[in-house]
Each structure stands twice: as structure tokens, then as C-alpha cells.
Scaffold this motif. Structure first.
Motif, PDB file in Angstrom:
ATOM      1  N   TRP A 141       0.862  -1.186   0.000  1.00 61.56           N
ATOM      2  CA  TRP A 141       0.000   0.000   0.000  1.00 61.56           C
ATOM      3  C   TRP A 141       0.892   1.228   0.000  1.00 61.56           C
ATOM      4  O   TRP A 141       1.724   1.371   0.898  1.00 61.56           O
ATOM      5  CB  TRP A 141      -0.888   0.008   1.252  1.00 61.56           C
ATOM      6  N   TYR A 159      -5.105   0.807   5.887  1.00 61.35           N
ATOM      7  CA  TYR A 159      -5.135   0.753   4.422  1.00 61.35           C
ATOM      8  C   TYR A 159      -6.241  -0.181   3.911  1.00 61.35           C
ATOM      9  O   TYR A 159      -6.458  -0.255   2.718  1.00 61.35           O
ATOM     10  CB  TYR A 159      -3.754   0.292   3.901  1.00 61.35           C
ATOM     11  N   CYS A 160      -6.861  -0.940   4.811  1.00 61.23           N
ATOM     12  CA  CYS A 160      -7.741  -2.019   4.362  1.00 61.23           C
ATOM     13  C   CYS A 160      -9.112  -1.935   5.028  1.00 61.23           C
ATOM     14  O   CYS A 160      -9.257  -2.318   6.194  1.00 61.23           O
ATOM     15  CB  CYS A 160      -7.062  -3.358   4.669  1.00 61.23           C
ATOM     16  N   VAL A 175     -11.456   8.852   4.428  1.00 63.26           N
ATOM     17  CA  VAL A 175     -10.902   8.013   3.359  1.00 63.26           C
ATOM     18  C   VAL A 175     -10.099   8.940   2.467  1.00 63.26           C
ATOM     19  O   VAL A 175     -10.592  10.004   2.075  1.00 63.26           O
ATOM     20  CB  VAL A 175     -12.021   7.314   2.550  1.00 63.26           C
ATOM     21  N   SER A 181     -11.289   2.484  -5.638  1.00 65.46           N
ATOM     22  CA  SER A 181     -11.067   1.824  -4.349  1.00 65.46           C
ATOM     23  C   SER A 181     -11.444   2.755  -3.197  1.00 65.46           C
ATOM     24  O   SER A 181     -12.030   2.300  -2.197  1.00 65.46           O
ATOM     25  CB  SER A 181      -9.632   1.303  -4.218  1.00 65.46           C
ATOM     26  N   GLY A 182     -11.148   4.067  -3.324  1.00 67.02           N
ATOM     27  CA  GLY A 182     -11.502   5.006  -2.263  1.00 67.02           C
ATOM     28  C   GLY A 182     -13.005   5.143  -2.107  1.00 67.02           C
ATOM     29  O   GLY A 182     -13.531   5.102  -0.988  1.00 67.02           O
ATOM     30  N   ALA A 185     -14.474   2.002  -0.713  1.00 65.03           N
ATOM     31  CA  ALA A 185     -14.163   1.925   0.723  1.00 65.03           C
ATOM     32  C   ALA A 185     -15.105   2.831   1.509  1.00 65.03           C
ATOM     33  O   ALA A 185     -15.643   2.436   2.555  1.00 65.03           O
ATOM     34  CB  ALA A 185     -12.710   2.330   0.965  1.00 65.03           C
ATOM     35  N   PHE A 261      -8.406   5.804   6.230  1.00 63.66           N
ATOM     36  CA  PHE A 261      -8.172   4.703   5.306  1.00 63.66           C
ATOM     37  C   PHE A 261      -7.513   5.267   4.053  1.00 63.66           C
ATOM     38  O   PHE A 261      -8.127   6.034   3.314  1.00 63.66           O
ATOM     39  CB  PHE A 261      -9.490   4.000   4.955  1.00 63.66           C
ATOM     40  N   GLN A 263      -6.380   5.153   0.509  1.00 65.57           N
ATOM     41  CA  GLN A 263      -6.820   4.384  -0.665  1.00 65.57           C
ATOM     42  C   GLN A 263      -6.292   5.046  -1.931  1.00 65.57           C
ATOM     43  O   GLN A 263      -7.046   5.534  -2.766  1.00 65.57           O
ATOM     44  CB  GLN A 263      -8.349   4.306  -0.701  1.00 65.57           C
ATOM     45  N   LEU A 266      -3.218   0.281  -4.598  1.00 63.33           N
ATOM     46  CA  LEU A 266      -2.345  -0.805  -4.132  1.00 63.33           C
ATOM     47  C   LEU A 266      -1.304  -1.060  -5.219  1.00 63.33           C
ATOM     48  O   LEU A 266      -1.648  -1.156  -6.396  1.00 63.33           O
ATOM     49  CB  LEU A 266      -3.216  -2.049  -3.918  1.00 63.33           C
TER      50      LEU A 266
END
Ligand SMILES: Cc1cc2nc3c(=O)[nH]c(=O)nc-3n(C[C@H](O)[C@H](O)[C@H](O)COP(=O)(O)OP(=O)(O)OC[C@H]3O[C@@H](n4cnc5c(N)ncnc54)[C@H](O)[C@@H]3O)c2cc1C
Length: 330
Positions: A141, A159-160, A175, A181-182, A185, A261, A263, A266
Motif C-alpha cells: 500500500w 489501508y484495508c 478516506v 477503491s476510495g 471503501a 483509510f 486508498q 495498491l
């Protein structure tokens, strides 16, 4: 630092001796590159098929070593990363598997008509040969690279969302990142935590329109565009908030959140395969179950949802595919 890292530092000849020893290894049936959960289970499945198996990796356990609490690994209600990594290694050790620790792989040279064996070259200068290769080099990450991030990692900075979302039940979180992904999430977390603030650096989010619409429909989510995260703040024990700059007018703001988080994409550990294995735009390997002796598994691939159980399951699958391949070639 592992025991072999310490020995290498003390004994100046250690690396030379290791390279010599590795160069003398007979070819493997299956050689796995990467010793996280995907590589570990692939190794166990290969050894149980009676295949001469080796596993080479930089850090046995992979990302599991960076994890504090793990509560979603089947049959283990709650454990800690380093403890699970030790158990993982112990399980691999139960079999006749060559475990090659603390070695970075630099290059893969696929077999050709003249040379039937694939070759793996290490950064230290050794060459290993194998009929089948399983690539399981995982991912990392990327950091935001701001003050406080390292200090409060696992103390609020995470990160997850699948792994740590439930730790923030009833709390306010941020976030960072408005890509797919953001936004995914943020939607996911909005169902678990009290409130989510999504911070995006650019003037607009890059996530798919349908995801953006879903996010905008949630009452406990705020979206802040053109926000540059400047610092993670805390009391020395855990994080208490973020400081960010509004890139439009330069104003500085503080956001009180218990968790962040990150994001921002990855990164698969696949740069060592440049020019050898086809990958997608972000470097993930496309899985081909009928791979001609070279297979890929876990977080370094396009397989969605980067989780331990998924990586381990893919490891088992690749190992069975490799065993099937070896059965059908001379
Ligand atoms: C902080 C954190 C918390 C997490 N929490 C959870 C959780 O609670 N539950 C869950 O299911 N998942 C969790 N995950 C995700 C999970 O750890 C990963 O999905 C899983 O470890 C992926 O396994 P892998 O074997 O594919 O790759 P990795 O675990 O990344 O292992 C890759 C291995 O390859 C090695 N390697 C890389 N490049 C090279 C090279 N060139 N040469 C040699 N070796 C190399 C690495 O050193 C490592 O040993 C978490 C991840 C992080 C970072």
C-alpha cells in the motif's frame, strides 16, 4: 530483521556462501517466488503432490507481518500478524520444502526450446532453475508520505477497509482517495462507522459514475475535493485527526477523525517482471490458469479483493494447476 539478515550482517562471507549454495541447488519441480499466504499454501500443496518444491521470498509472511489484529481468517477467531506469520512458516516447515529466506528476486527468464527450465535470478546474484514457477510477490500500500502517518500506522492510519472497518464502529473516519477503491471503501465504511469524510486531491473524483452516485446518496458521507492531506495528528498513542489544505484557496483545516483509510492505489510487486510477463495498467498480472509453467497468485494479480483467505485459496489453485501442467509435459 530475520536471523539470516543478522548472520549476513555479521558474516561478510555469508552472502557469497548463500549464492554459492543456491547455485548448486538441483532444479525444482515448482519454485514459488514470494512467501506470503499465497506462496506458503502453494508450496504446501506442491510438496503434498510429491513435487520437489522451493519457496524464495524477501519476508516470510509478507503483509501478514504488518498486520496487528486479524479476525477474519477461517478457524482463527482472533490473532496477530506476526503470530500468524510464524504459524504459516511452521506449517511450510512441516513439509520437505526448501525455504529460501531474505532473498529478493530480480529477474525471471522463461524456458525456451533450447532451455527447458525457467530461471530465477536473485539480486544477490544466484540463479535457480525450475520446471514450474508460481509468482506470489504480493503488493504494498503506498504511503501518503505526510508527518504522523508512520507514527499512527495501525493506531488509526490503516489501508484495508475489509480488515479494519469494524474497529471504527460508531466513530468518524476519513478516506483518502476518490478513485474506485476510495469510493468503494467510503460506501462500505458508511454502513459500519458513524461518519465518513472522503478527501480527494484533484478537482474531481476518478471513480466510476455509478459509484459516485451511490456515495452522494449516503447521508453520513462528506466529500471534500481539492484537499491535500498535510498531517496525521494524535496524542502519541492514537490518531485524533487530519490536517489538510484546500488547494483552491490555500486555507488550512483540521478534521477530527479516529481513523484514516489510505486508498491511493495498491502497488503490486511486479516491477521485476518488466518485459517478461504481461500486466495491466497498474502492474497486476492477469491470471491464466493454463499458464505454460508460469503461474501467478494473490495480491500481485488482477484477482479482486486483496485478502489473506483469497490469496491463500489462489495459491492452492495455482499449485494444482502447476501440478497438472507438470503431469502433462515431458
Ligand atoms: C496492514 C494490513 C492489514 C491487513 N489485514 C488483513 C486482515 O485482517 N485480513 C485479511 O484477510 N487480509 C488482510 N490484509 C491483506 C493481506 O495481508 C494480503 O491480502 C495478503 O497478505 C496477500 O498475500 P500474498 O501472499 O498475495 O502477498 P504478500 O502477503 O504481499 O506476500 C508477498 C511476498 O513476496 C515477497 N516479495 C515481494 N517481491 C519480491 C521479490 N522481488 N523477490 C522475492 N520476494 C518478494 C514479499 O517479501 C512477501 O514475502 C492486510 C494487509 C495489510 C498491509
Amino acid at each position: 530483521m530475520t536471523l539470516s539478515d543478522i548472520v549476513t550482517k555479521i558474516d561478510v562471507n555469508a552472502e557469497k556462501n548463500t549464492v554459492q549454495k543456491l547455485n548448486q541447488q538441483l532444479p525444482y519441480g515448482v519454485l514459488i517466488v514470494g512467501s506470503g499466504p499465497a506462496g506458503a499454501l502453494a508450496a504446501i500443496y506442491s510438496a503434498r503432490k510429491g513435487i520437489r518444491t522451493g519457496i524464495i521470498g524477501e519476508r516470510c509472511g509478507g503483509q501478514v507481518l504488518d498486520t496487528i489484529d486479524i479476525e477474519n481468517y477461517i478457524s482463527v477467531s482472533k490473532t496477530e500478524g506476526p503470530k500468524l506469520a510464524t504459524a504459516l512458516r511452521g506449517h511450510v516447515n512441516d513439509y520437505d520444502i526448501d525455504i529460501i529466506d531474505s532473498q529478493m528476486v530480480a529477474k525471471l527468464i522463461p524456458a525456451d526450446a533450447a532451455e527447458k527450465l525457467h530461471k530465477i535470478e536473485t539480486v544477490s546474484g544466484a540463479t535457480l532453475r525450475s520446471r514450474g514457477i508460481i509468482i506470489a510477490t504480493g503488493a504494498k500500500w503506498p504511503d501518503m508520505n505526510v508527518p504522523g502517518e508512520k507514527e499512527y500506522r495501525t493506531k488509526g492510519v490503516t489501508y484495508c477497509p475489509h480488515c479494519d472497518g469494524s474497529l471504527f464502529k460508531g466513530k468518524r473516519v476519513a478516506v483518502i482517495g476518490g478513485g474506485n477503491s476510495g469510493v468503494e471503501a467510503a460506501i462500505d465504511l458508511a454502513g459500519v462507522v458513524e461518519h465518513v469524510t472522503l478527501l480527494e486531491f484533484a478537482p474531481e473524483m476518478r471513480a466510476d459514475e455509478v459509484l459516485q452516485q451511490k456515495l452522494a446518496s449516503l447521508s453520513n458521507v462528506d466529500i471534500i475535493l481539492q484537499a491535500e492531506t498535510l498531517e496525521v495528528k494524535g496524542d502519541g498513542v492514537k490518531m485524533s485527526g487530519l490536517q489538510y489544505k484546500n488547494r483552491q484557496d490555500g486555507s488550512i483545516h483540521d478534521l477530527a477523525v479516529a481513523g484514516t483509510f489510505v486508498q491511493i492505489g495498491l502497488l503490486p510487486n511486479t516491477h521485476w517482471l518488466d518485459g517478461v510477463i504481461a500486466r495491466n495498467a497498474i502492474g497486476e498480472i492477469k491470471v491464466d490458469e493454463k499458464g505454460k509453467g508460469i503461474f501467478a497468485v494473490g495480491d500481485c494479480t488482477t484477482v479482486p479483493y486483496k485478502q489473506m483467505t483469497i490469496a491463500a485459496g489462489e495459491g492452492a489453485k495455482a499449485s494444482l494447476s502447476a501440478s497438472n501442467y507438470l503431469m502433462n509435459v515431458n
